[in-house]
Design a protein around this motif. Structure first.
Motif, short mmCIF file in Angstrom:
data_model
loop_
_atom_site.label_atom_id
_atom_site.label_comp_id
_atom_site.label_asym_id
_atom_site.label_seq_id
_atom_site.Cartn_x
_atom_site.Cartn_y
_atom_site.Cartn_z
N ARG A 197 22.24 -20.15 -4.44
CA ARG A 197 22.30 -21.59 -4.12
C ARG A 197 23.07 -21.84 -2.83
O ARG A 197 22.57 -22.47 -1.90
N GLU A 228 26.89 -27.25 5.83
CA GLU A 228 26.32 -28.58 5.65
C GLU A 228 27.39 -29.66 5.74
O GLU A 228 27.17 -30.72 6.35
N ASP A 315 14.44 -31.53 2.40
CA ASP A 315 15.58 -31.44 1.49
C ASP A 315 15.55 -32.49 0.38
O ASP A 315 16.59 -33.01 -0.01
N1 GUN Z 1 24.14 -27.11 -1.29
C1 GUN Z 1 24.08 -26.49 -2.50
N2 GUN Z 1 23.13 -27.03 -3.27
C2 GUN Z 1 22.57 -28.04 -2.55
C3 GUN Z 1 21.52 -28.97 -2.80
O1 GUN Z 1 20.91 -29.01 -3.86
N3 GUN Z 1 21.23 -29.85 -1.81
C4 GUN Z 1 21.87 -29.82 -0.61
N4 GUN Z 1 21.53 -30.70 0.32
N5 GUN Z 1 22.87 -28.96 -0.35
C5 GUN Z 1 23.20 -28.08 -1.30
#
Ligand code: GUN
Ligand code: ZN
Length: 430
Positions: A197, A228, A315
């Motif tokens: 993940r 992110e 996404d």
């Molecule tokens: N980082 C870990 N899991 C996710 C997810 O489901 N969506 C997004 N945007 N970032 C993540």
């Protein structure tokens, strides 16, 4: 053979490397068993092949099928959970929904909704984050094979920090992944992807098992999240000893390869960009998600200058829908908002990011991504309703580039009238 008629737009030459939009108005593509064998004007190909079946896609625009390089199967029902940053959104919204896919009946319904969302948006190729449950992933592969979608997907794995019902163990992750890959890798248009993940939710042992699985399944792909959100980046750097940056948590396990695609990379450092470029790994840029979760403004210029391959991802469900028209427009907005640090995007750039760039990132550039002879006829027909602002705009556009700009500014899933994979219509048409 079939002769498809229409106005065809594509970007076989990369606009980030000086290429420009290719267009043929009143054009024709001659398709045999899914493959484009001739391209030309309607007039020339009709007189050369007077007896072939004709499919008339005139009016509107015909574009290569969209390639979505980052989208989550279990999250279709929770699109639109706004107002939270990444880690809160995961805990309160995304992960509770993902846990529901333990129920196979529920997972089957979600698989149908998800695939219908993708195909009706004009997406014909996708790299899909599967579920944490093998039975749910098996259902997804089954349905995708029935539809004929070009899908690369796999079991999502984690072994720490997330809620306990989503966790596995390194050996189980390997065994479950291998069983799924044996069943589905190379079946129809399915391919297997190994999917931890994010390294935040994965121990070193789990990442080692992912690398072993990637080696065991020839031609498999790797995907995960990276850089992110700033709180996420700080947590990853705390969790991994002697890791200078987020990418290192994957790289030291041999997971940064030419078959790897990392989603987001909003907070990339120059050192990480160098390694991504060296390894030939791709990055999925997810603009509506980055906006909705407040993750940040993607440094596209830095990626391009370092030579890192970038394509678009919806996404879903942090992203706000399946349409790569919307992602393209949001990508454009965000580069405008970056001012001098941004990279001003033309309609040709947007089309490239939504099609050929995705095909390249997924290693499918010899098969799809544009309408060159020898490629598969994967396409979407954008035919807006008569009298809508988009219809008026396209009809009055001063050339194909302007029409394409209007498609990205105003186009939605509702404007996609028909979608083809390898010359066959998929999903419902109008
Ligand atoms: N980082 C870990 N899991 C996710 C997810 O489901 N969506 C997004 N945007 N970032 C993540
Ligand atoms: Zn994601």
């Amino acid at each position: 053979m079939t002769l498809f008629l229409g106005t065809f737009l594509d970007t076989p030459e990369d606009p980030f490397a000086g290429g420009s939009l290719r267009s043929v108005e009143n054009g024709a593509l001659l398709v045999r068993e899914g493959t484009i064998v001739r391209r030309g004007t309607a007039q020339a190909l009709r007189s050369a092949h007077p007896d072939e079946e004709i499919v008339d896609l005139s009016g509107g625009l015909v574009l290569p099928g969209f390639v979505d390089t980052h989208v989550h199967f279990p999250q279709v029902r929770m699109i639109g959970a706004l107002g939270m940053p990444l880690l809160d959104w995961l805990e309160h919204s995304a992960l509770p929904e993902e846990a529901r896919l333990a129920d196979t009946d529920y997972a089957g319904e979600v698989a149908d909704e998800f695939l219908s969302g993708l195909t009706s948006a004009g997406t014909t190729t996708a790299l899909v984050f599967g579920a944490h449950f093998p039975a749910a992933v098996d259902l997804l592969f089954t349905r995708a094979a029935e539809i004929g979608l070009r899908m690369t997907s796999g079991l999502v794995v984690s072994d720490r920090i997330l809620r306990p019902d989503l966790l596995t163990a390194p050996q189980t992750a390997y065994d479950d992944g291998l069983a799924l890959a044996k069943r589905w890798h190379g079946v129809g248009r399915n391919r297997y992807a190994v999917i931890p993940r994010f390294s935040l939710s994965c121990t070193e042992d789990l990442l080692d098992s992912c690398a072993a699985l990637l080696d065991a399944v020839e031609g498999s792909w790797f995907t995960s999240h990276i850089n992110e959100n700033l709180a996420e980046v700080a947590t990853v750097c705390d969790l991994f000893d002697q890791c200078d940056n987020y990418l290192a948590s994957y790289h030291r396990h041999g997971l940064v390869r030419s078959h790897s695609v990392f989603a987001h990379n909003v907070h990339a450092t120059p050192g990480e960009l160098e390694i991504l470029a060296q390894q030939g790994a791709g990055v999925a840029h997810c603009p509506t998600s980055n906006s909705a979760l407040g993750s940040g403004l993607f440094p596209l210029r830095e990626h391009v200058e370092h030579g890192v391959q970038v394509a678009l991802g919806s996404d879903v469900g942090a992203g706000t829908g399946f349409s790569l028209f919307k992602e393209g427009l949001q990508a454009y907005f965000m580069q405008q908002l970056l001012g001098e640090r941004g990279l001003s995007l033309s309609p040709a750039h947007l089309l490239h990011l939504a099609t050929a760039a995705g095909a390249r990132v997924l290693g499918l550039a010899d098969e799809v991504g544009d309408f060159s002879e020898g490629k598969q006829f994967d396409a979407l027909w954008l035919r807006p309703g008569a009298g809508t602002p988009l219809d008026i705009g396209v009809r009055h556009a001063d050339g194909p580039g302007e029409a394409l700009g209007k498609a990205f500014a105003m186009g939605t899933t509702a404007d996609v009238a028909r979608v083809y994979v390898a010359g066959h219509p998929i999903g419902s048409s109008r």
